[in-house]
Design an enzyme around this catalytic site. Sequence first.
Site, PDB file in Angstrom:
ATOM      1  N   TRP A 104      -4.614  10.646  11.892  1.00 31.75           N
ATOM      2  CA  TRP A 104      -3.323  11.313  11.708  1.00 31.75           C
ATOM      3  C   TRP A 104      -3.153  11.912  10.322  1.00 31.75           C
ATOM      4  CZ3 TRP A 104      -1.240  13.341  15.566  1.00 31.75           C
ATOM      5  CH2 TRP A 104      -1.258  12.723  16.822  1.00 31.75           C
ATOM      6  N   ASP A 174       4.229   9.223   5.907  1.00 30.34           N
ATOM      7  CA  ASP A 174       4.377   9.254   7.362  1.00 30.34           C
ATOM      8  C   ASP A 174       4.300   7.794   7.815  1.00 30.34           C
ATOM      9  OD1 ASP A 174       4.049   9.301  10.101  1.00 30.34           O
ATOM     10  OD2 ASP A 174       2.380  10.722  10.109  1.00 30.34           O
ATOM     11  N   LYS A 198       6.799   5.378  18.603  1.00 24.38           N
ATOM     12  CA  LYS A 198       5.887   4.244  18.451  1.00 24.38           C
ATOM     13  C   LYS A 198       6.701   2.961  18.378  1.00 24.38           C
ATOM     14  CE  LYS A 198       2.318   7.038  18.115  1.00 24.38           C
ATOM     15  NZ  LYS A 198       1.941   7.893  16.995  1.00 24.38           N
TER      16      LYS A 198
HETATM   17  C1  PLP Z   1       1.405   9.391  16.739  1.00 24.15           C
HETATM   18  C2  PLP Z   1       1.431   9.806  15.313  1.00 24.15           C
HETATM   19  C3  PLP Z   1       1.732  11.138  14.916  1.00 24.15           C
HETATM   20  C4  PLP Z   1       1.972  12.252  15.916  1.00 24.15           C
HETATM   21  O1  PLP Z   1       3.293  12.335  16.211  1.00 24.15           O
HETATM   22  P1  PLP Z   1       3.938  13.397  17.206  1.00 24.15           P
HETATM   23  O2  PLP Z   1       5.365  12.958  17.259  1.00 24.15           O
HETATM   24  O3  PLP Z   1       3.231  13.280  18.516  1.00 24.15           O
HETATM   25  O4  PLP Z   1       3.793  14.733  16.593  1.00 24.15           O
HETATM   26  C5  PLP Z   1       1.814  11.401  13.565  1.00 24.15           C
HETATM   27  N1  PLP Z   1       1.595  10.446  12.639  1.00 24.15           N
HETATM   28  C6  PLP Z   1       1.291   9.170  12.983  1.00 24.15           C
HETATM   29  C7  PLP Z   1       1.070   8.146  11.916  1.00 24.15           C
HETATM   30  C8  PLP Z   1       1.206   8.818  14.329  1.00 24.15           C
HETATM   31  O5  PLP Z   1       0.910   7.550  14.665  1.00 24.15           O
END
Ligand code: PLP
Length: 364
Positions: A104, A174, A198
């Site tokens: 990611w 993030d 998540k």
């Molecule tokens: C799943 C994930 C993403 C992707 O997110 P989307 O909402 O599908 O764009 C980005 N960063 C991390 C750390 C993730 O686990």
Amino acid sequence: MTPNSLNFSGGPGALPQAVLAQTREAIAALPETGLSVLGMSHRSDWFYSILHEAESNLRHLLGISDDYAITFLQGGSSLQFAMIPMNFAAGAGAPPEYVSSGYWSARAAAEAARVRTTRIAWDGRPGGYRKLPDLYTLDVARPSAYLHYVSNETVEGLQFPACEEAFAVPLVADMSSDFLSKPIRPGVFSMIYAHAQKNLGPAGVTVAIIDRSLLERIPNGLPSILDFRTHISHGSNYNTPPVFAIYVLTLITRWLRFDIGSLTAMQDINERKARRLYGALDALGDCVTVHADRRWRSQMNVAFTFGDARLDDAFLVSAREQGMVGLEGHRSIGGLRASLYNAVTPQAVGTLADALTAFSVHCI
Ligand SMILES: *Cc1c(COP(=O)(O)O)cnc(C)c1O
């Protein structure tokens, strides 16, 4: 009615039973309004009070001061990969720095590079994304627009330790896959973002927490919907927001505040779950390999393999027969992955750990 399978999916992830029960009721009719949540106006008093409560619960749980704006956005974390450099790296003089420590964060860095000139402060790809760097000793240019990293690498199962001390350049995290899993020191960050699917609800909403002083950097002329100031000044109600996703997110924050009690209490539960699962894996010795080096093991996502695709597949079948789903590894690395998000219960983790122990008779 309770689901009869245990959800270990990497995302969208498991939600607490109590929240699912309230959501079922709200889809039929909200007790407060007599209308289905799916048909509630985003301009209703009810929705303004939900937005207000979601923000205030987040401030309370995480200890966020008014120096930070909290806003709810769409487009997932992937939109943030582009929006952050558009807003915060224009004309900052020095390029933003990216820690590329897994699937990611590499995606975030690649997207940012389409928008601005960027610099990779650390690249874990040559090492197969099994380790993380110490953020505080990284070779980061000073000044730089910001340093971006992913606090928990969802795919590889690597997690940074909590950032406790002030950082030399603005820090952007993030936290999509470990947000609200434990307390954080918010003052260390210039921006935190996390989509809901998540650990905090269904897909459709992304939480952004932004140091207001960073807003001064935003260049004029961005499309309004891509300018953080638009969403902040409209109280996350500029265009139709995902009312349902924000409602469920609010229920999750209520559950954390009033059922679990605090993020410290949540952290204790998550630590116990992770210890139980890694303990079971370690007891299998050479029979399994955990993807992450021990020091960087994630408490949220446990990526591992029996070292043989046939054995991994056989475990998936056996787990499914026992009511456990979502254990396939991410397509980029294969193998297996158990995600232990907040709503995955200690009992569910115990069931998985016992199943792994029993399955090890098949090891060669
Ligand atoms: C799943 C994930 C993403 C992707 O997110 P989307 O909402 O599908 O764009 C980005 N960063 C991390 C750390 C993730 O686990």
